[in-house]
Design a protein around this motif. Structure first.
Motif, mmCIF file in Angstrom:
data_model
loop_
_atom_site.group_PDB
_atom_site.id
_atom_site.type_symbol
_atom_site.label_atom_id
_atom_site.label_comp_id
_atom_site.label_asym_id
_atom_site.label_seq_id
_atom_site.Cartn_x
_atom_site.Cartn_y
_atom_site.Cartn_z
ATOM 1 N N ARG A 102 43.215 36.597 32.632
ATOM 2 C CA ARG A 102 43.252 36.795 31.627
ATOM 3 C C ARG A 102 43.745 35.239 31.324
ATOM 4 O O ARG A 102 43.349 34.070 30.055
ATOM 5 C CB ARG A 102 44.034 37.384 30.861
ATOM 6 C CG ARG A 102 44.511 36.983 29.219
ATOM 7 C CD ARG A 102 45.462 38.011 28.739
ATOM 8 N NE ARG A 102 46.855 37.704 29.286
ATOM 9 C CZ ARG A 102 48.408 36.976 29.592
ATOM 10 N NH1 ARG A 102 47.949 36.181 29.113
ATOM 11 N NH2 ARG A 102 49.264 37.805 30.331
ATOM 12 N N LYS A 103 45.206 34.371 32.432
ATOM 13 C CA LYS A 103 45.349 33.405 32.449
ATOM 14 C C LYS A 103 44.812 32.502 32.209
ATOM 15 O O LYS A 103 44.180 30.827 31.700
ATOM 16 C CB LYS A 103 47.264 33.616 33.075
ATOM 17 C CG LYS A 103 47.894 33.743 32.372
ATOM 18 C CD LYS A 103 49.451 33.734 33.380
ATOM 19 C CE LYS A 103 50.598 34.705 33.162
ATOM 20 N NZ LYS A 103 51.512 34.581 33.669
ATOM 21 N N GLU A 106 42.150 31.470 29.101
ATOM 22 C CA GLU A 106 42.769 31.074 28.406
ATOM 23 C C GLU A 106 43.191 29.590 29.180
ATOM 24 O O GLU A 106 42.381 28.652 27.744
ATOM 25 C CB GLU A 106 43.876 31.541 27.972
ATOM 26 C CG GLU A 106 44.338 32.401 27.400
ATOM 27 C CD GLU A 106 45.754 33.299 27.380
ATOM 28 O OE1 GLU A 106 46.542 33.362 27.725
ATOM 29 O OE2 GLU A 106 45.745 34.770 27.125
ATOM 30 N N GLU A 109 39.612 27.771 27.824
ATOM 31 C CA GLU A 109 39.454 27.567 26.894
ATOM 32 C C GLU A 109 40.373 26.257 25.999
ATOM 33 O O GLU A 109 39.540 25.420 25.442
ATOM 34 C CB GLU A 109 39.745 28.902 25.868
ATOM 35 C CG GLU A 109 38.938 30.207 26.280
ATOM 36 C CD GLU A 109 38.959 31.375 25.809
ATOM 37 O OE1 GLU A 109 40.477 31.507 25.092
ATOM 38 O OE2 GLU A 109 38.495 32.164 25.730
ATOM 39 N N ASP A 110 40.921 26.287 26.445
ATOM 40 C CA ASP A 110 42.017 25.245 26.017
ATOM 41 C C ASP A 110 41.766 23.974 27.084
ATOM 42 O O ASP A 110 41.789 22.427 25.917
ATOM 43 C CB ASP A 110 44.003 25.797 26.505
ATOM 44 C CG ASP A 110 44.118 26.914 25.861
ATOM 45 O OD1 ASP A 110 43.338 26.787 24.810
ATOM 46 O OD2 ASP A 110 45.569 27.536 26.522
#
Length: 167
Positions: A102-103, A106, A109-110
């Protein structure tokens, strides 16, 4: 017969006029990939992104390393653990892996969102410079995408030099 020869004469005059006009038509080409690689603004944007995301990337790499070592340790100790301990540790590893994935997602994506923002700013500046070069050198059209382009029409170097001259 007179009618046909008159049409041929008009057609020849039209072609001659078009040929003269076509010689005045000036085409340029800009390679945006090269601009993104070589222009100082693009390099600065890349450095800014690397600095901005370096800490998170290091944390993510450290988390991945610790997860890998925990998994290796579990593999070594699994035969000596009781069934309940093995299930508990396995559940912890699955939860840690899910958190890590998940990290990482993220982070990616960032990073992609910020990269798109920075590249859009570079592209906007480059397009302004392309317009300036095209107007000052009287280009009729400047292309950014082409299957093939004769190198004599490539104005990418001029655009990169002009971009690098901007502060």
């Amino acid at each position: 017969m007179k009618y046909l020869s008159r049409h041929c004469m008009v057609l020849l005059l039209g072609l001659a006029a078009f040929g003269a006009q076509a010689q005045d038509f000036k085409v340029g080409f800009v390679n945006t990939d090269r601009i993104f690689r070589e222009a100082n603004t693009a390099k600065a944007a890349q450095a800014k992104l690397e600095q901005e995301f370096a800490r998170r990337e290091k944390e993510l790499n450290d988390l991945g390393t610790s997860l890998k070592s925990a998994s290796d340790k579990f593999e070594r100790e699994a035969p000596t653990l009781s069934e309940s301990q093995r299930q508990q540790r396995q559940k912890q590893l699955i939860d840690q892996d899910r958190d890590f994935q998940r990290k990482r997602r993220e982070f990616q994506e960032d990073l992609n969102a910020r990269k798109n923002e920075e590249l859009q700013q570079v592209l906007d500046r480059a397009n302004r410079v392309v317009r300036q070069v095209a107007e000052s050198e009287k280009y009729d059209v400047v292309l950014q995408e082409a299957v093939y382009i004769n190198p004599k029409h490539d104005i990418t170097d001029k655009v990169i030099k002009a971009l690098n001259a901007l502060k």
